[in-house]
Design a protein around this motif. Structure first.
Motif, PDB file in Angstrom:
ATOM      1  N   THR A 148      47.343  31.501  44.181  1.00 29.48           N
ATOM      2  CA  THR A 148      46.304  32.190  43.847  1.00 29.48           C
ATOM      3  C   THR A 148      44.825  32.003  45.274  1.00 29.48           C
ATOM      4  N   GLN A 149      43.887  33.202  45.892  1.00 30.45           N
ATOM      5  CA  GLN A 149      44.172  33.428  46.843  1.00 30.45           C
ATOM      6  C   GLN A 149      42.498  34.389  47.341  1.00 30.45           C
ATOM      7  N   LEU A 150      42.526  34.381  47.730  1.00 29.21           N
ATOM      8  CA  LEU A 150      40.373  34.356  48.155  1.00 29.21           C
ATOM      9  C   LEU A 150      41.015  35.568  49.257  1.00 29.21           C
TER      10      LEU A 150
ATOM     11  N   TRP B 127      48.350  40.171  40.651  1.00 26.85           N
ATOM     12  CA  TRP B 127      48.012  39.794  42.404  1.00 26.85           C
ATOM     13  C   TRP B 127      47.357  41.080  43.276  1.00 26.85           C
ATOM     14  N   PRO B 128      46.154  42.005  42.637  1.00 29.39           N
ATOM     15  CA  PRO B 128      45.759  42.757  43.220  1.00 29.39           C
ATOM     16  C   PRO B 128      44.367  42.846  42.955  1.00 29.39           C
ATOM     17  N   VAL B 129      43.519  42.451  41.358  1.00 26.04           N
ATOM     18  CA  VAL B 129      43.007  42.348  41.403  1.00 26.04           C
ATOM     19  C   VAL B 129      42.576  43.828  40.471  1.00 26.04           C
TER      20      VAL B 129
ATOM     21  N   SER C  55      45.736  54.349  48.059  1.00 24.90           N
ATOM     22  CA  SER C  55      47.063  52.577  48.078  1.00 24.90           C
ATOM     23  C   SER C  55      46.103  51.984  47.805  1.00 24.90           C
ATOM     24  N   LEU C  56      45.643  51.163  47.183  1.00 26.43           N
ATOM     25  CA  LEU C  56      44.929  50.183  46.395  1.00 26.43           C
ATOM     26  C   LEU C  56      43.258  50.159  47.023  1.00 26.43           C
ATOM     27  N   PRO C  57      42.706  51.097  46.087  1.00 29.75           N
ATOM     28  CA  PRO C  57      41.635  51.432  46.300  1.00 29.75           C
ATOM     29  C   PRO C  57      40.171  50.115  45.862  1.00 29.75           C
TER      30      PRO C  57
HETATM   31  C1  UVW Z   1      48.347  42.193  47.701  1.00 31.45           C
HETATM   32  O1  UVW Z   1      49.068  41.355  47.456  1.00 31.45           O
HETATM   33  C2  UVW Z   1      48.585  44.286  48.415  1.00 31.45           C
HETATM   34  O2  UVW Z   1      47.094  42.355  47.887  1.00 31.45           O
HETATM   35  P1  UVW Z   1      46.786  40.778  48.578  1.00 31.45           P
HETATM   36  O3  UVW Z   1      47.369  41.841  50.324  1.00 31.45           O
HETATM   37  O4  UVW Z   1      44.670  41.235  49.134  1.00 31.45           O
HETATM   38  O5  UVW Z   1      47.010  40.181  48.266  1.00 31.45           O
END
Ligand code: UVW
Length: 303
Positions: free
Chosen positions: A103-105, A234-236, A248-250
């Motif tokens: 779990t990460q900010l 994992w990426p919201v 990529s992850l816009p």
């Molecule tokens: C991904 O997992 C790619 O998102 P983040 O790098 O923010 O963890």
């Protein structure tokens, strides 16, 4: 929940359209400008029974990892005093990408548009051996604000949204109406997709793709000035993007580099969803990793 949406191209706004940010050219705090004493007091008023629900996953080697990220624990039996008290001491060496596992900010330097981060800060200029000299996760501070859970999985009548289901603004509006909840400025806005049920059970599927916010849905939330956007994936955001397949992850770029809104990933939201707890006080404190791109965290909802 079949989605038929037209593929579109997405590129981030030009520098002239995103800088200075709404907080001014010198700003480095973005959505954390909303962390005021008034908001902390408002959040405290939501605590009635004192019950706490943890929203963080346990850090372990069995958790899913994106790419080459890792979390290795090496136990150390470091000291023993033979006599008279026979004290033993245990600790561990953790080898981990500690800013970006579990779990990460996410802090703002984590994502860029070319060489530019939030507020068009030149990222190579602020890079150093001790992390980023501006906007590091150590500068984020304590988050204590109103939290709102938007249960899109429940709206769709499923435990888990389908792989790569892209949440739309209409989904958010309908889920909020169904819950009789609304977003307020400065909220921690948390999206329940059900994807967290795969955590440590089917890690390969967990990281291969995921349901989550589409760009339009993220923009819809950001217009309401959240302090952060979080989810149990994992990426919201939805990955890969359905409507913007070339990008990529816009939503990462949009939130962190364009608007200065923090992201909170890999949350554990199943208990809140099961209990239909949609509004609460929300607390999280990132680790003080000097100049860090993010921090593993253990957030909580308080009632
Ligand atoms: C991904 O997992 C790619 O998102 P983040 O790098 O923010 O963890």
């Amino acid at each position: 929940a079949v989605q038929a949406q037209e593929a579109q191209r997405w590129s981030p706004p030009a520098a002239a359209d995103r800088c200075p940010s709404r907080w001014g050219a010198a700003d480095r705090r973005g959505s954390m400008n909303l962390m005021t004493p008034e908001r902390a007091k408002r959040a405290a008023q939501l605590i009635r029974t004192g019950e706490i629900v943890e929203c963080g996953q346990t850090l372990a080697q069995t958790m899913p990892f994106f790419g080459t990220r890792r979390f290795d624990v090496h136990l150390k039996r470091t000291f023993m005093n033979p006599e008279p008290n026979r004290r033993g001491s245990n600790e561990e060496l953790v080898v981990a990408e500690i800013a970006q596992v579990g779990t990460q900010l996410d802090a703002f330097p984590h994502q860029t548009i070319g060489d530019e981060g939030y507020n068009c800060v030149n990222i190579p200029r602020i890079s150093s051996r001790n992390g980023f000299t501006e906007m590091g996760v150590d500068r984020v501070g304590t988050i204590f604000t109103r939290g709102v859970l938007i249960d899109v999985a429940a709206l769709k009548g499923v435990a888990t949204l389908p792989d790569t289901y892209e949440i739309t603004p209409a989904d958010l509006e309908q889920a909020l109406a169904r819950q009789n909840t609304r977003i307020e400025e400065g909220d921690a806005v948390l999206i329940h997709t059900g994807w967290g049920l795969l955590w440590a059970r089917d890690n390969a599927r967990y990281v291969a793709s995921c349901p989550g916010l589409g760009v339009a849905a993220a923009e819809w939330i950001i217009r309401q000035n959240p302090m952060l956007m979080g989810s149990d994936n994992w990426p919201v955001e939805c990955a890969p993007s359905k409507t913007m397949p070339d990008a990529s992850l816009p939503v990462h770029q949009l939130a962190l580099a364009v608007h200065g809104v923090h992201l909170l990933e890999n949350m554990k939201l199943d208990v809140l969803a099961q209990r239909r707890q949609y509004e609460f006080a929300f607390a999280v404190q990132p680790l003080k990793i000097q100049g860090g791109t993010g921090s593993t965290v253990a957030p909580s909802a308080l009632f």
